[in-house]
Write a protein that holds these residues in place. Structure first.
Motif, short mmCIF file in Angstrom:
data_model
loop_
_atom_site.label_atom_id
_atom_site.label_comp_id
_atom_site.label_asym_id
_atom_site.label_seq_id
_atom_site.Cartn_x
_atom_site.Cartn_y
_atom_site.Cartn_z
N ARG A 221 0.55 -1.24 0.21
CA ARG A 221 0.19 -0.10 0.11
C ARG A 221 0.81 1.34 0.37
NH1 ARG A 221 -4.25 -1.48 -1.87
NH2 ARG A 221 -5.49 0.46 -0.82
N ALA A 222 0.74 1.92 -0.55
CA ALA A 222 1.13 3.32 -1.30
C ALA A 222 0.73 3.95 -0.17
CB ALA A 222 0.75 4.21 -2.07
N SER A 223 1.08 4.03 1.02
CA SER A 223 0.01 4.01 2.48
C SER A 223 1.12 3.92 3.42
CB SER A 223 -1.14 4.63 3.03
OG SER A 223 -2.35 3.00 2.80
N ARG A 224 1.77 2.42 3.67
CA ARG A 224 2.41 2.18 5.11
C ARG A 224 3.50 2.94 4.97
NH1 ARG A 224 4.33 -3.83 4.46
NH2 ARG A 224 5.71 -3.56 6.49
N PRO A 225 3.94 2.99 6.19
CA PRO A 225 4.69 4.37 6.59
C PRO A 225 6.20 3.38 5.88
CG PRO A 225 2.66 3.39 8.15
CD PRO A 225 3.10 2.65 7.57
N GLY A 226 6.67 4.11 6.35
CA GLY A 226 8.68 3.94 5.60
C GLY A 226 8.67 3.25 4.04
N LEU A 227 7.07 3.57 3.31
CA LEU A 227 7.43 2.84 2.01
C LEU A 227 9.41 3.09 1.26
CD1 LEU A 227 5.53 0.79 0.58
CD2 LEU A 227 5.30 3.65 -1.29
N PRO A 228 9.06 4.32 1.19
CA PRO A 228 10.74 4.01 0.35
C PRO A 228 11.73 3.17 0.83
CG PRO A 228 9.73 6.18 0.79
CD PRO A 228 8.97 5.64 1.49
#
Length: 224
Positions: free
Chosen positions: A51-58
């Motif tokens: 999910r793009a909203s997931r914390p720490g995605l990068p």
């Protein structure tokens, strides 16, 4: 991967207020999603779905890149809030990125490419008439792979006519598997559809939702 009517209505409402990107400023993709998932069906390539909203995605995406993932999938719920997060994660990695949320209009194809996507997931049942052709054509124009989810043999025919780079299947339907064009790449949208020797890759939501997706991927690859 489930597509419900509420998600479609929410995306339709978001699209009404969305900014339309200037297509003249959009650069073509140089990362090849179709090539990345093509293992000649010797095994099923796992594409973590995050999910793009997931914390720490990068950071999660970069860790998966370093774990030798073939490709990644990001899904956006709130376009305005999450598109910049999608873009930051796409810029952090070297592997192709598939945008796998609900796409209904041509401007979303250009929006996806501007954010760093290299492929888009389109649902044939949501794109009537010439709409599917237009969106697949827009994807090709930006050198992105159009992955078309099909639920019936007629939708498979439409995907073929639209020159889809990849066909996506949500279930192990023998009628659909038998109707697949020769040499077409196949992406399973559910583990039940990931029939070895019949599909090339799985959009893996379980892997993407793991607390440590990179460690889970390494364990998966070590067990193959």
């Amino acid at each position: 991967m489930r597509l419900d009517d509420a998600a479609v209505r929410r995306r339709q409402e978001q699209n009404l207020a969305a900014h339309r990107p200037d297509t003249r400023a959009i650069t073509p993709s140089i990362r090849n999603f179709a090539q990345a998932i093509d293992r000649q069906r010797q095994s099923v390539e796992h594409v973590p779905a995050l999910r793009a909203s997931r914390p720490g995605l990068p950071d999660l995406a970069l860790a998966l890149d370093e774990a030798v993932v073939a490709a990644l999938s990001f899904a956006i719920d709130d376009t305005r809030a999450e598109l910049p997060l999608f873009s930051a994660a796409a810029a952090a990695v070297s592997v192709p990125i598939l945008r796998s949320d609900v796409l209904l209009e041509e401007f979303q194809i250009y929006e996806s490419r501007a954010a760093g996507a290299d492929a888009v997931l389109l649902h044939a049942r949501l794109l009537a008439g010439e709409q599917l052709d237009r969106l697949c054509g827009a994807a090709r124009a930006t050198h992105m792979a159009a992955c078309v989810a099909c639920e019936t043999p007629d939708e498979l025919r439409r995907a073929g006519a639209a020159r889809a780079a990849v066909v996506a299947l949500a279930r192990p339907d023998e009628a659909l598997l038998s109707a697949l064009p020769r040499r077409v790449l196949v992406l399973a949208l559910d583990p039940a559809a990931a029939v070895r020797g019949r599909v090339d890759a799985l959009l893996d939501e379980s892997l993407g939702a793991d607390a440590d997706p990179a460690a889970a991927l390494r364990a998966l690859l070590a067990g193959e």
